[in-house]
Design an enzyme around this catalytic site. Structure first.
Site, PDB file in Angstrom:
ATOM      1  N   GLU A   1      62.354  25.133  -5.199  1.00 56.21           N
ATOM      2  CA  GLU A   1      60.846  25.270  -5.325  1.00 56.21           C
ATOM      3  C   GLU A   1      60.131  24.257  -5.565  1.00 56.21           C
ATOM      4  O   GLU A   1      59.290  24.223  -6.510  1.00 56.21           O
ATOM      5  CB  GLU A   1      60.579  26.561  -6.420  1.00 56.21           C
ATOM      6  CG  GLU A   1      61.156  27.814  -5.832  1.00 56.21           C
ATOM      7  CD  GLU A   1      60.622  29.104  -6.646  1.00 56.21           C
ATOM      8  OE1 GLU A   1      60.555  30.314  -6.056  1.00 56.21           O
ATOM      9  OE2 GLU A   1      60.515  29.142  -8.019  1.00 56.21           O
TER      10      GLU A   1
ATOM     11  N   GLU B   1      65.328  33.937  -2.427  1.00 54.25           N
ATOM     12  CA  GLU B   1      65.298  34.560  -3.782  1.00 54.25           C
ATOM     13  C   GLU B   1      64.579  35.938  -3.592  1.00 54.25           C
ATOM     14  O   GLU B   1      63.240  35.989  -3.570  1.00 54.25           O
ATOM     15  CB  GLU B   1      64.652  34.008  -4.894  1.00 54.25           C
ATOM     16  CG  GLU B   1      65.696  33.043  -5.414  1.00 54.25           C
ATOM     17  CD  GLU B   1      64.959  32.262  -6.732  1.00 54.25           C
ATOM     18  OE1 GLU B   1      63.814  32.840  -7.399  1.00 54.25           O
ATOM     19  OE2 GLU B   1      65.414  31.174  -6.914  1.00 54.25           O
TER      20      GLU B   1
END
Length: 585
Positions: free
Chosen positions: A157, A233
């Site tokens: 991320e 995710e």
């Protein structure tokens, strides 16, 4: 590589393949339970598991590599392979994961002015040195050599943190030049700007999201016009902070979103399939408007509960997966056996301030050093000096504390300062010239997300008394990574901390249990030397998970470090968890 891309999906050894993965962090599960959790992943209908790799645990000091016990990643990969599961490997170097420091080692982030997650030569040199040690033992487990690892993530991320594509390219090159042939991928939140900042040309971009499935997939497809759509995710629950509600998500709601995701032809990694536990001092913290440390449990309202039992989402998700892929024709796993409820009386105690001398030699400093300056990553530091004044005074920690300080004058409690409450000043009363001032500071977890990664611990600046600096400190580092013999004495007096307390109990057949501590305030618990983690009456978590392999037939030892006080000398091993209240009550 074994895993390649088509215009709209994955190919595994040239055949169409949809990734049905679940997150399972080996370092949050007792090693003797890895095989059980992996089997339950296969029985759910998953063909893959995903795990982060925590740099800070694997490399506690420069030039070292720990692959033992809880950190035996090669063994975990072997077990996954034996179960017929593929693996998505996410080695960071930054992992977030609500993990202490986001996985970055404190010995690195403590370097003055170091810029983590950047092309700072000190940072990239440390990453290279770590990968030089980590990757060779993992090479046999890559799919190119017949192993289960089919893809490796670059960073984590990153688009929520920076936008230096050259940094990501340098990390990708570091993996490739060390023999990683498998598919590389990045993951970012399903946001146009974050995907743009965190992606790398020629590397698969994946998204992270828990809802608004169609919109999220559209953002991902707009960013990347061809190739597989993948949610790296799929958030089906959430993590908890001390003092906040326990997060839950209804199974039918999460299952409906999973069905939408799979109906769109996307691949998925369920986050979390099994959350596990932040054993010891490994829980991280967030810092937005205030510092907020994470609880010990990482249950995450996952498919498997913290103790590995199928939760409400297990059957619901299995039904959804069966609409899109073959599911093993085997029954849903049964819950694990649990220990019969057992009371444990803590018969022996030892004053923790006195025990500091047994736990570490004192070091002298003019000004109080940070925990990092002491070469310490986790646990506590006991600072001591003398008060050169009499009467009511104002004690101030000019740099604050990292993260919670208990203050004592001549051994008597004078107050508590908490970073999360932005506290740095305390009224103290000195009964005499030269009164002893002790400050016990606890690292409650380094920030794992955002610009505060690498925040210092301990006393983080000068300490003043009525504006005048206090000097000549004696410091005892207390990492408590292992407990030596302490000067315990039998007692039945009320519990007043900080003190260690010890008791024994008998087990016929080891089984999972949960340690309930009603009447106790805050501290740390060990069973047979295994650090279960922190407890705190602030909640929401009210019981600590005790894995069956921690127990042994016959006599077992429980040790508590209670930092404040308790209304009882008894605790209870129960057969049910208690993760606390929710927003619903």
């Amino acid at each position: 590589p074994a895993l390649t891309l088509s215009d709209d999906g994955f190919l595994l050894h040239g055949e169409p393949f949809r990734i049905l993965s679940g997150a399972l962090h080996y370092f949050r599960t007792h090693p003797d339970q890895w095989a059980d959790r992996l089997r339950k992943a296969r029985l759910l209908g998953l063909n893959t598991v995903e795990t982060y790799v925590p740099w800070n645990l694997h490399q506690p000091a420069p030039g070292t590599l720990d692959l033992d016990g809880l950190l035996d990643l090669p063994r975990f990969l072997e077990l996954a392979h034996a179960e017929g599961l593929r693996v998505l490997l996410r080695p960071g170097p930054y992992i977030c994961a609500e993990w202490e420091g986001g996985g970055l080692p404190s010995w690195l982030t403590a370097q003055p002015a170091l810029r983590p997650r950047s092309r700072d030569p000190r940072f990239t040199a440390a990453v290279d040195a770590y990968l030089d040690l980590l990757l060779p033992p993992l090479a046999p487990h890559m799919a190119a050599r017949g192993g289960p690892v089919i893809a490796v993530q670059v960073e984590n991320e990153y688009g929520a943190y920076g936008d230096d594509t050259a940094y990501l390219a340098q990390l990708a090159d570091a993996l490739r030049t060390r023999g990683v042939e498998e598919l590389l991928f990045t993951c970012d939140q399903a946001d146009k700007s974050k995907l743009a900042a965190g992606s790398l040309p020629g590397v698969l971009a994946t998204g992270t999201f828990g809802g608004r499935i169609a919109d999220s997939l559209e953002v991902l497809r707009t960013h990347q016009e061809s190739g597989p759509l993948m949610c790296a995710e799929f958030w089906i629950g959430w993590f908890d902070h001390w003092g906040e509600p326990h997060h839950i998500r209804a199974a039918d709601d999460a299952a409906a979103d999973l069905d939408t995701l799979l109906s769109a032809g996307a691949s998925v990694n369920i986050y979390m399939f099994h959350g596990g536990t932040n054993f010891g001092f490994t829980a991280g913290a967030n810092h937005d408007h205030a510092y907020t440390p994470a609880v010990t449990s990482y249950d995450y309202d996952a498919v498997l509960t913290e103790c590995g039992d199928p939760g409400p989402k297990y059957a619901a998700f299995r039904d959804v997966i069966a609409r899109h892929a073959a599911v093993p024709d085997e029954p849903v796993p049964e819950p694990s056996p649990k220990l019969p409820p057992t009371d444990v009386t803590l018969t022996d105690s030892a004053n923790a301030l006195v025990c500091a001398e047994f736990l570490s030699p004192g070091e002298r400093f003019t000004d109080p050093p940070t925990m990092e300056r002491l070469g310490q990553a986790y646990g506590f530091v006991l600072y001591g000096t003398e008060l050169p004044a009499l009467g009511d005074r104002v004690l101030r920690f000019t740099g604050g504390v990292g993260d919670r300080a208990q203050v004592f004058v001549n051994g008597a409690p004078a107050g508590v300062l908490e970073r999360e409450r932005h506290e740095d000043t305390l009224h103290v009363r000195s009964p005499e010239y030269g009164a002893r001032l002790d400050v016990l500071v606890e690292n409650m977890g380094r920030a794992n997300y955002g610009p505060r990664i690498g925040d210092p611990k301990g006393i983080t600046g000068p300490v003043t008394l009525d504006g005048e600096p206090l000097e000549n400190w004696t410091c005892h580092p207390l990492p408590l990574d292992r407990l030596p013999e302490l000067p315990f004495r039998g007692t039945d007096t009320p519990v007043a901390g900080p003190s260690f307390h010890r008791g024994t109990f008998t087990v016929d057949t080891p089984a999972d249990a949960f340690l309930a501590l009603p009447g106790w305030t805050k501290g740390v618990a060990w069973i047979n030397g295994f650090n279960l983690g922190r407890y705190w009456s602030r909640g929401p978590q009210r019981r600590l998970y005790v894995p069956a392999p921690v127990l042994r037939p016959g006599t077992n030892e429980l040790v508590l470090l209670e930092l404040h006080a308790a209304t009882t000398r008894t605790v209870r091993l129960t057969d049910e968890p208690d993760l606390g209240w929710t927003d619903e009550g």
